[in-house]
Design a protein around this motif. Structure first.
Motif, short mmCIF file in Angstrom:
data_model
loop_
_atom_site.label_atom_id
_atom_site.label_comp_id
_atom_site.label_asym_id
_atom_site.label_seq_id
_atom_site.Cartn_x
_atom_site.Cartn_y
_atom_site.Cartn_z
N GLY A 96 0.86 -1.18 0.00
CA GLY A 96 0.00 0.00 0.00
C GLY A 96 0.89 1.22 0.00
N ILE A 97 0.32 2.37 -0.32
CA ILE A 97 1.14 3.59 -0.39
C ILE A 97 0.35 4.76 0.20
N GLY A 98 1.05 5.81 0.59
CA GLY A 98 0.38 6.98 1.17
C GLY A 98 -0.36 6.59 2.43
N GLY A 99 -1.62 6.98 2.49
CA GLY A 99 -2.42 6.67 3.67
C GLY A 99 -2.62 5.18 3.89
N SER A 100 -2.40 4.39 2.88
CA SER A 100 -2.53 2.94 3.03
C SER A 100 -1.21 2.31 3.45
N PHE A 101 -0.30 3.14 3.94
CA PHE A 101 1.04 2.66 4.31
C PHE A 101 1.63 3.41 5.52
N ASP A 132 -9.90 16.62 1.00
CA ASP A 132 -9.70 16.19 -0.39
C ASP A 132 -8.22 16.31 -0.73
N GLN A 133 -7.82 15.90 -1.91
CA GLN A 133 -6.39 15.94 -2.30
C GLN A 133 -6.27 16.02 -3.82
N TRP A 134 -6.94 17.02 -4.39
CA TRP A 134 -6.92 17.13 -5.86
C TRP A 134 -5.53 17.41 -6.38
N VAL A 168 -3.44 -3.37 0.31
CA VAL A 168 -4.21 -2.31 0.98
C VAL A 168 -4.36 -1.13 0.04
N SER A 169 -5.57 -0.88 -0.41
CA SER A 169 -5.80 0.29 -1.26
C SER A 169 -7.26 0.69 -1.16
N LYS A 170 -7.48 1.92 -0.78
CA LYS A 170 -8.87 2.39 -0.66
C LYS A 170 -9.57 2.24 -2.01
N THR A 171 -8.92 2.70 -3.05
CA THR A 171 -9.56 2.70 -4.38
C THR A 171 -9.34 1.40 -5.14
N PHE A 172 -8.28 0.70 -4.84
CA PHE A 172 -7.82 -0.47 -5.58
C PHE A 172 -7.48 -0.11 -7.03
N THR A 173 -7.11 1.13 -7.25
CA THR A 173 -6.69 1.56 -8.59
C THR A 173 -5.32 2.23 -8.58
N GLY A 186 -11.03 9.04 4.92
CA GLY A 186 -9.98 9.50 4.01
C GLY A 186 -8.76 8.61 4.13
N GLY A 187 -8.05 8.42 3.05
CA GLY A 187 -6.87 7.54 3.05
C GLY A 187 -5.92 7.84 4.19
N ARG A 188 -5.57 9.13 4.36
CA ARG A 188 -4.59 9.50 5.39
C ARG A 188 -5.17 9.43 6.80
N TYR A 189 -6.48 9.25 6.90
CA TYR A 189 -7.14 9.11 8.21
C TYR A 189 -7.60 7.66 8.43
N GLY A 191 -0.01 15.10 -11.52
CA GLY A 191 1.19 14.27 -11.64
C GLY A 191 0.83 12.85 -12.05
N LYS A 192 -0.28 12.34 -11.48
CA LYS A 192 -0.71 10.97 -11.81
C LYS A 192 -1.05 10.87 -13.29
N SER A 193 -1.79 11.87 -13.84
CA SER A 193 -2.21 11.74 -15.24
C SER A 193 -1.02 11.95 -16.18
N MET A 228 0.17 17.71 5.26
CA MET A 228 0.44 18.42 3.99
C MET A 228 -0.58 18.08 2.91
N GLU A 229 -1.10 16.83 2.94
CA GLU A 229 -2.15 16.49 1.97
C GLU A 229 -3.47 17.13 2.39
N SER A 230 -3.65 17.31 3.70
CA SER A 230 -4.91 17.89 4.17
C SER A 230 -4.95 19.40 3.99
O1 LIG Z 1 -5.41 3.70 -0.77
P1 LIG Z 1 -5.23 4.12 -2.19
O2 LIG Z 1 -6.53 4.32 -2.89
O3 LIG Z 1 -4.35 3.14 -2.93
O4 LIG Z 1 -4.53 5.53 -2.21
C1 LIG Z 1 -3.25 5.73 -1.71
C2 LIG Z 1 -2.94 7.18 -1.50
O5 LIG Z 1 -3.03 7.89 -2.71
C3 LIG Z 1 -3.59 9.19 -2.48
O6 LIG Z 1 -4.87 9.19 -2.99
C4 LIG Z 1 -2.83 10.27 -3.17
O7 LIG Z 1 -1.49 10.28 -2.83
C5 LIG Z 1 -3.62 9.32 -0.96
O8 LIG Z 1 -4.56 10.21 -0.50
C6 LIG Z 1 -3.88 7.93 -0.56
O9 LIG Z 1 -3.58 7.71 0.78
#
Ligand SMILES: O=P(O)(O)OC[C@H]1O[C@](O)(CO)[C@@H](O)[C@@H]1O
Length: 488
Positions: A73-78, A428-430, A131-136, A192-195, A435-437, A279-281
């Motif tokens: 997982g990455i970011g909030g999922s890590f 949110d975290q627009w 671990v991924s909130k979106t699984f994308t 939220g991912g980071r929460y 960078g992603k796109s 910083m994301e918040s």
């Molecule tokens: O849990 P996901 O959906 O894989 O997202 C991972 C991270 O990517 C972000 O959407 C952007 O960095 C974070 O807010 C989130 O924690």
């Protein structure tokens, strides 16, 4: 927030991470429905699953007990789970429960992180938690496919059912990936991912490592602060006071950064976690209504445990730029050391620094004092400390699962308070989307250039030059249609 209103207006979502650690008998509504029973259904599922893995009732494809866990997982999922894991790793109670087990985190899409994570592990005894909130998320999904390959290459495709589980809000994509939905642990878009560390995102990997009873104490600690935040008068409300101090430092005094300085090695991953939460918040340029802000918001957060930081960046903090500091100390060490004949215990030595640093920042040292000490005149400007540099100190009684939960929730709510005062959407975290796109565009270019020899086009001059050079210099790297896994 506590009423379940959709305060994350740009995503039309409630913000209810407080429900993740609420006692079973509490009522927290989202769209008129109490979400607490759903939370506890997942917690109970985690309790059962983690106990069956830990007891050996759940075994791998070849009949072996799964003693090692890799959480992808990455970011909030890590970051949150890594912070809590690192903090518990030296807690005597948690150590007892973790005997013979390992928990690792695979976050970066860099194949070196894959190599480091699988080094020394056997797929037969490893459980992978995706671990991924979106699984994308591109990084997480490629890492998940990579470890699926690592498992199936040695144990066959049927082994996925026993060796891979998932945590997500998107159970459809979990199933499409090939993970049995029965082995998926849900959470909700109001987290939220980071929460999300108090959801299955953190609770599952941590329960696998330390057992659910330890993790439940962490949840209770966080919940105690939720209740304090909800009911304590502002003048005694920790997250409110801390949030207001930060707003004062950033918006009124104009100090753009904040150093998070725990005097505990167990908290070495706290600053990286809070860096994302904060910083994301609060790294926003417009108000919640979309109006450009006439003042600065958000802090540049960074930090290292003391005393290491003292020998690194404190010079700048004492005599260079003014950086408000959070000093975090602990009364009782998780791992006390006393040496016969030493003036103080090792923890007292550490804490001597914890108490000294805020004083040095606040009071500094004047030219007069230096003259009295017979410091040569040419050195006086170099040895003078201006003082009047803000810091705050938090002193925790000890560092166990409960206190770790409290510390987490204090910071989560403090950051929300800052956002409320600044009038921004902290949920949110627009800012991560562009960078992603663009990375998607580069990925497509790399594919067509490598496979079909197409030249680099439609990028700016600088990127085109760099990409072309990158492709030329790596033309000899094998790109056959076969799978290569790390050889470490
Ligand atoms: O849990 P996901 O959906 O894989 O997202 C991972 C991270 O990517 C972000 O959407 C952007 O960095 C974070 O807010 C989130 O924690």
């Amino acid at each position: 927030m506590f009423n379940g209103e959709r305060i994350n207006s740009t995503e039309n979502r409630s913000v209810l991470h407080i429900a993740l650690r609420a006692p079973l008998d509490s009522i927290i509504n989202n769209d008129g429905k109490n979400v607490v029973p759903d939370v506890w259904q997942v917690l109970n599922k985690i309790r059962d699953f983690s106990e069956s893995v830990r007891s050996g009732a759940w075994i791998g494809a070849t009949g072996k007990v799964l003693k090692d866990v890799i959480a992808i997982g990455i970011g909030g999922s890590f970051l949150g789970p890594l912070f809590v894991h690192t903090a518990l790793q030296t807690d005597p109670e948690a150590i007892e429960f973790a005997q013979g087990r390992q928990l690792r985190f695979l976050a970066n899409v860099d194949p070196i992180d894959v190599a480091r994570n699988i080094a020394g592990l056997n797929p037969e005894t490893t459980l992978v938690v995706v671990v991924s909130k979106t699984f994308t998320t591109a990084e997480t999904m490629l890492n998940a496919r990579t470890l699926r390959e690592w498992i199936t290459a040695s144990l066959g495709p049927q082994a996925v059912a026993k060796h891979m589980v998932a945590v997500s809000t998107n159970l459809t994509l979990v199933e499409k990936f090939g993970i049995d939905p029965n082995n998926a642990f849900a959470f909700w878009d109001w987290v939220g991912g980071r929460y999300s560390v108090c959801s299955a995102v953190g609770v599952l990997p941590l329960s696998l490592q330390y057992g659910f009873s330890v993790v439940e104490k962490f949840l209770k600690g966080a919940s105690s602060i939720d209740q304090h935040f909800y009911s304590a008068p502002f003048a005694r409300n920790l997250p409110v006071l801390l949030g207001l101090l930060s707003v004062w430092n950033v918006s009124f005094l104009g100090f753009p950064a904040r150093a998070i300085l725990p005097y505990s090695q167990a908290l070495e991953k706290f600053a990286p976690h809070i860096q994302q939460v904060s910083m994301e918040s609060n790294g926003k340029g417009v108000s919640i209504d979309g109006v450009p802000l006439p003042y600065e918001t958000g802090e540049i957060d960074f930090g290292e445990p003391g005393t290491n930081g003292q020998h690194s960046f404190y010079q700048l903090i004492h005599q260079g730029r003014v950086i408000p500091c959070d000093f975090i100390g602990v009364v009782k060490s998780q791992q006390p050391v006393y040496l016969k004949g030493e003036m103080v215990s090792n923890h007292d030595e550490l804490m001597s620094n914890f108490f000294a640093q805020p004083d040095a920042l606040a009071y500094g040292k004047t030219a007069e004092q230096l003259l009295k000490e017979n410091v040569p005149r040419p050195l006086i400007p170099h040895k003078t400390f201006s003082g009047n540099r803000p810091s705050l100190s938090l002193l925790l009684p000890s560092l166990n699962a409960y206190n770790i939960g409290q510390l987490l929730a204090i910071y989560e709510h403090r950051i929300a308070v800052e956002g409320f005062v600044w009038g921004i959407n902290s949920f949110d975290q627009w800012g991560v989307e562009l960078g992603k796109s663009l990375a998607t565009q580069v990925r497509k270019q790399l594919h067509v250039s490598r496979k079909k020899g197409k030249p680099v086009e439609a990028f700016n001059f600088s990127t085109t030059t760099m990409l072309t050079r990158y492709l030329q210099e790596s033309a000899d790297v094998p790109m056959e249609d076969c799978t290569i896994l790390p050889k470490m």
